[in-house]
Design a protein around this motif. Structure first.
Motif, short mmCIF file in Angstrom:
data_model
loop_
_atom_site.label_atom_id
_atom_site.label_comp_id
_atom_site.label_asym_id
_atom_site.label_seq_id
_atom_site.Cartn_x
_atom_site.Cartn_y
_atom_site.Cartn_z
N TYR A 78 0.85 -1.19 0.00
CA TYR A 78 0.00 0.00 0.00
C TYR A 78 0.88 1.24 0.00
O TYR A 78 1.95 1.24 0.61
N ARG A 79 0.44 2.29 -0.66
CA ARG A 79 1.06 3.60 -0.47
C ARG A 79 0.35 4.21 0.73
O ARG A 79 -0.87 4.19 0.80
N VAL A 80 1.11 4.74 1.67
CA VAL A 80 0.54 5.21 2.92
C VAL A 80 1.13 6.57 3.30
O VAL A 80 2.30 6.83 3.04
N VAL A 81 0.28 7.40 3.90
CA VAL A 81 0.75 8.67 4.45
C VAL A 81 1.19 8.38 5.88
O VAL A 81 0.40 7.91 6.70
N CYS A 82 2.46 8.66 6.18
CA CYS A 82 3.01 8.40 7.50
C CYS A 82 2.60 9.50 8.48
O CYS A 82 2.16 10.57 8.08
N ALA A 83 2.75 9.22 9.76
CA ALA A 83 2.38 10.17 10.80
C ALA A 83 3.17 11.47 10.69
O ALA A 83 2.68 12.53 11.09
N ASP A 84 4.40 11.40 10.15
CA ASP A 84 5.21 12.61 10.02
C ASP A 84 4.88 13.41 8.76
O ASP A 84 5.55 14.39 8.44
N GLY A 85 3.87 12.99 8.00
CA GLY A 85 3.43 13.71 6.81
C GLY A 85 4.06 13.23 5.51
O GLY A 85 3.61 13.59 4.43
N THR A 86 5.10 12.41 5.60
CA THR A 86 5.73 11.88 4.39
C THR A 86 4.93 10.70 3.87
O THR A 86 4.07 10.16 4.58
N LYS A 87 5.24 10.28 2.64
CA LYS A 87 4.58 9.10 2.08
C LYS A 87 5.56 7.94 2.09
O LYS A 87 6.77 8.12 1.98
N GLY A 88 5.01 6.76 2.23
CA GLY A 88 5.82 5.56 2.22
C GLY A 88 5.07 4.41 1.57
O GLY A 88 3.93 4.57 1.13
N ILE A 89 5.73 3.27 1.53
CA ILE A 89 5.13 2.06 0.97
C ILE A 89 5.09 1.00 2.06
O ILE A 89 6.12 0.64 2.62
N ALA A 90 3.88 0.54 2.38
CA ALA A 90 3.69 -0.52 3.38
C ALA A 90 3.78 -1.87 2.67
O ALA A 90 3.12 -2.08 1.66
N ILE A 91 4.61 -2.75 3.22
CA ILE A 91 4.85 -4.06 2.61
C ILE A 91 4.58 -5.15 3.63
O ILE A 91 5.07 -5.11 4.75
N ARG A 92 3.80 -6.14 3.25
CA ARG A 92 3.49 -7.27 4.11
C ARG A 92 4.74 -8.15 4.23
O ARG A 92 5.40 -8.46 3.25
N LEU A 93 5.03 -8.59 5.47
CA LEU A 93 6.15 -9.48 5.75
C LEU A 93 5.63 -10.73 6.42
O LEU A 93 4.73 -10.66 7.26
N ASP A 94 6.20 -11.87 6.07
CA ASP A 94 5.83 -13.15 6.70
C ASP A 94 7.09 -13.89 7.10
O ASP A 94 8.09 -13.86 6.37
N GLY A 95 7.04 -14.57 8.25
CA GLY A 95 8.20 -15.31 8.71
C GLY A 95 7.81 -16.42 9.65
O GLY A 95 6.63 -16.71 9.85
N LYS A 96 8.84 -17.02 10.23
CA LYS A 96 8.62 -18.15 11.12
C LYS A 96 9.39 -17.91 12.41
O LYS A 96 10.57 -17.61 12.39
N GLY A 97 8.69 -18.03 13.53
CA GLY A 97 9.30 -17.89 14.84
C GLY A 97 9.59 -19.26 15.44
O GLY A 97 9.60 -20.27 14.74
N LEU A 98 9.81 -19.29 16.74
CA LEU A 98 10.10 -20.55 17.42
C LEU A 98 8.90 -21.50 17.40
O LEU A 98 9.04 -22.68 17.12
N TRP A 99 7.71 -20.97 17.68
CA TRP A 99 6.54 -21.83 17.83
C TRP A 99 5.50 -21.68 16.74
O TRP A 99 4.48 -22.37 16.76
N GLY A 100 5.70 -20.78 15.81
CA GLY A 100 4.69 -20.61 14.77
C GLY A 100 4.99 -19.41 13.89
O GLY A 100 6.08 -18.84 13.93
N PRO A 101 4.00 -19.01 13.10
CA PRO A 101 4.22 -17.93 12.13
C PRO A 101 4.37 -16.56 12.77
O PRO A 101 3.82 -16.29 13.83
N LEU A 102 5.14 -15.73 12.09
CA LEU A 102 5.28 -14.31 12.41
C LEU A 102 4.77 -13.54 11.19
O LEU A 102 4.88 -14.03 10.07
N TRP A 103 4.25 -12.35 11.40
CA TRP A 103 3.81 -11.53 10.28
C TRP A 103 3.84 -10.07 10.70
O TRP A 103 3.98 -9.75 11.87
N GLY A 104 3.69 -9.22 9.73
CA GLY A 104 3.66 -7.80 10.03
C GLY A 104 3.76 -6.97 8.78
O GLY A 104 3.66 -7.49 7.65
N TYR A 105 3.96 -5.68 8.97
CA TYR A 105 4.13 -4.74 7.87
C TYR A 105 5.31 -3.83 8.16
O TYR A 105 5.53 -3.43 9.31
N ALA A 106 6.06 -3.55 7.12
CA ALA A 106 7.15 -2.57 7.19
C ALA A 106 6.78 -1.44 6.26
O ALA A 106 6.25 -1.67 5.17
N VAL A 107 7.04 -0.22 6.69
CA VAL A 107 6.81 0.94 5.83
C VAL A 107 8.17 1.51 5.48
O VAL A 107 8.96 1.84 6.36
#
Length: 198
Positions: A78-107
């Motif tokens: 997603y293209r996203v407006v950040c809290a500081d007023g700049t624009k960024g790109i939000a990217i979905r991340l997926d991974g694996k932890g010790l006991w199961g899946p990890l996920w999140g978003y990086a901007v």
């Protein structure tokens, strides 16, 4: 005292189980729209949190529609407006932890050079150890880190044990969580997914 035959008891229990199953199915079907809306609001809140916005889940859907534009059909960027007023790109991340899946978003910044923020979640990491990936002090350590080294080579943001790998510049690394080696390694590997999108 009245005695019941085995057949009667079997039929009674079977009817009771079937009745309970029907009631649970109806309740589950009736709550599905609300569950889907909650999942959607949680996703939107996670993206907005990575962009620096602290928005309550009840307001996340409206805020999301005002602050983002989808870049892919699958909902992973997603293209996203950040809290500081700049624009960024939000990217979905997926991974694996010790006991199961990890996920999140990086901007990341629009030029793809800087990590603006991150939000992470997990299914079943150990409380007090791997579960710390969701805590604010860990997430804040990623803010404004660089994805490229001084030579323009993609190095991502490495999640490393403190005091190790001094050849990685401070601006390209964060400290791993003590006692959560496998979860920290999972987050480190998730950061590599940002290369595909730059």
């Amino acid at each position: 005292m009245k005695k019941f035959s085995n057949t009667y008891i079997f039929i009674y229990i079977t009817a009771l189980v079937l009745l309970i199953a029907v009631v649970l199915t109806v309740v589950s079907s009736g709550l599905k729209p609300r569950r889907d809306l909650n999942r959607q609001a949680e996703k939107y809140q996670q993206i907005l949190r990575a962009a620096g916005h602290d928005i309550d889940r009840t307001k996340a859907v409206v805020a999301f529609s005002n602050l983002t534009v989808p870049l892919t059909e699958d909902g992973r960027q997603y293209r996203v407006v950040c809290a500081d007023g700049t624009k960024g790109i939000a990217i979905r991340l997926d991974g694996k932890g010790l006991w199961g899946p990890l996920w999140g978003y990086a901007v990341i910044s629009e030029d793809g050079q800087t990590l603006k923020g991150i939000s992470l979640d997990h299914k079943s990491e150990t409380p007090g150890l791997g579960a710390k990936i969701t805590e604010e002090h860990f997430l804040k350590s990623f803010k404004e880190k660089k994805l490229y080294d001084k030579n323009g080579r993609f190095v991502s943001v490495r999640v490393l044990k403190p005091g190790t790998h001094n050849e990685i510049a401070e601006e390209n690394r964060v400290d791993a969580i003590s006692g959560a080696t496998i979860t920290s390694r999972g987050v480190d590997e998730m950061m590599e997914q940002l290369k595909i999108n730059n």
